[in-house]
Design a protein around this motif. Structure first.
Motif, PDB file in Angstrom:
ATOM      1  N   MET A  15     -57.233 131.157  15.629  1.00  0.00           N
ATOM      2  CA  MET A  15     -56.470 131.020  14.393  1.00  0.00           C
ATOM      3  C   MET A  15     -56.184 129.558  14.070  1.00  0.00           C
ATOM      4  O   MET A  15     -56.096 129.181  12.906  1.00  0.00           O
ATOM      5  N   ASP A  16     -56.027 128.730  15.084  1.00  0.00           N
ATOM      6  CA  ASP A  16     -55.722 127.311  14.843  1.00  0.00           C
ATOM      7  C   ASP A  16     -56.773 126.655  13.960  1.00  0.00           C
ATOM      8  O   ASP A  16     -56.443 125.856  13.076  1.00  0.00           O
ATOM      9  N   ALA A  17     -58.044 126.984  14.191  1.00  0.00           N
ATOM     10  CA  ALA A  17     -59.123 126.375  13.399  1.00  0.00           C
ATOM     11  C   ALA A  17     -58.992 126.743  11.928  1.00  0.00           C
ATOM     12  O   ALA A  17     -59.225 125.905  11.042  1.00  0.00           O
ATOM     13  N   TYR A  18     -58.609 127.975  11.648  1.00  0.00           N
ATOM     14  CA  TYR A  18     -58.455 128.413  10.254  1.00  0.00           C
ATOM     15  C   TYR A  18     -57.244 127.751   9.611  1.00  0.00           C
ATOM     16  O   TYR A  18     -57.278 127.412   8.422  1.00  0.00           O
ATOM     17  N   MET A  19     -56.182 127.553  10.386  1.00  0.00           N
ATOM     18  CA  MET A  19     -55.007 126.889   9.845  1.00  0.00           C
ATOM     19  C   MET A  19     -55.323 125.436   9.487  1.00  0.00           C
ATOM     20  O   MET A  19     -54.858 124.929   8.462  1.00  0.00           O
ATOM     21  N   VAL A  20     -56.118 124.775  10.326  1.00  0.00           N
ATOM     22  CA  VAL A  20     -56.520 123.398  10.035  1.00  0.00           C
ATOM     23  C   VAL A  20     -57.398 123.360   8.789  1.00  0.00           C
ATOM     24  O   VAL A  20     -57.235 122.485   7.921  1.00  0.00           O
ATOM     25  N   SER A  21     -58.305 124.310   8.674  1.00  0.00           N
ATOM     26  CA  SER A  21     -59.191 124.353   7.507  1.00  0.00           C
ATOM     27  C   SER A  21     -58.398 124.518   6.214  1.00  0.00           C
ATOM     28  O   SER A  21     -58.768 123.955   5.163  1.00  0.00           O
ATOM     29  N   LEU A  22     -57.316 125.261   6.271  1.00  0.00           N
ATOM     30  CA  LEU A  22     -56.507 125.483   5.076  1.00  0.00           C
ATOM     31  C   LEU A  22     -55.894 124.198   4.537  1.00  0.00           C
ATOM     32  O   LEU A  22     -55.724 124.042   3.322  1.00  0.00           O
ATOM     33  N   THR A  23     -55.558 123.281   5.439  1.00  0.00           N
ATOM     34  CA  THR A  23     -54.850 122.071   5.019  1.00  0.00           C
ATOM     35  C   THR A  23     -55.698 121.180   4.125  1.00  0.00           C
ATOM     36  O   THR A  23     -55.158 120.402   3.338  1.00  0.00           O
TER      37      THR A  23
END
Length: 225
Positions: free
Chosen positions: A1-9
């Motif tokens: 999930m961390d990778a997706y949260m970073v992508s959102l930024t």
């Protein structure tokens, strides 16, 4: 999930649905609360154009397969991977509510075409560490030992806290009972040790008296009954 949260930024708004879909397809991800509550997603799904993606994340965060069937017209079409994941999450919810699940219930709730399909789904969920369970084919039951948690709605938190407090009270009561048993056991050990010490002391005194009597030829002191 961390990778997706970073992508959102750094993602443009029109790429957010793609990030959501990728997270839902990812077989390693089964919790979506962080994604749902992120500012980028919250802002996007507040619009009519992308509201369906908010409902989709809510479905995978809190819902089950029957919810999808009810609101399918208001959601994007699920990929095969997403449909399978929703079935796993449905199983998690069922296993959280009941520790013994009937085959017929699982076949219906998981929308399986056969008993074998349902068993394969449960076994795959076990391999994915979503549940720990035993399949009893003779009695047609699934006995649950452990199940992972799912995301929790904010409005459900008071009820969850109440359950945790009740569980804590039960643990405190059990701990008090164990403590009392330990104290009673320790007291019994001390009493037994004291009795043994007294017995050894009396025996030594008796032997000393016997030895003294033997030396003087007087014999043991007479004890009136």
């Amino acid at each position: 999930m961390d990778a997706y949260m970073v992508s959102l930024t750094t993602a443009a708004p029109d790429r957010v649905p793609e990030i959501i879909a990728s997270a839902l397809d990812d077989e390693r991800v089964y919790h979506f609360g962080r994604l749902l509550n992120s500012p980028q997603v919250a802002e996007l799904v507040a619009t009519e154009q992308f509201a369906q993606y908010g409902r989709l994340l809510e479905l995978f965060s809190f819902g089950v397969l029957t919810d999808y069937k009810t609101m399918a017209a208001q959601l994007p079409q699920l990929s095969p991977q997403q449909l399978s994941k929703l079935k796993y999450l449905t199983l998690v919810t069922l296993a959280s509510n009941e520790k013994v699940l009937k085959y017929d219930t699982l076949i219906a709730e998981l929308d399986c075409a056969s008993e074998q399909e349902m068993e394969d789904l449960v076994i795959e969920a076990i391999y994915r560490d979503l549940v720990s369970a035993k399949l009893d084919q003779k009695r047609r039951l699934v006995e649950v030992d452990f199940v992972v948690g799912r995301d929790v709605r904010r409005e459900d938190l008071p009820g969850l806290y109440a359950k945790l407090e009740a569980w804590s009270d039960v643990c405190d009561e059990a701990l008090n009972g164990i403590t009392q048993e330990i104290e009673a056991s320790n007291a019994a050990v001390v009493a037994k040790r004291d009795n043994h010490r007294e017995f050894v002391q009396s025996l030594q005194e008796l032997r000393s008296a016997h030895a003294a009597a033997t030396t003087t030829g007087e014999g043991l002191p007479r004890t009136d009954s």
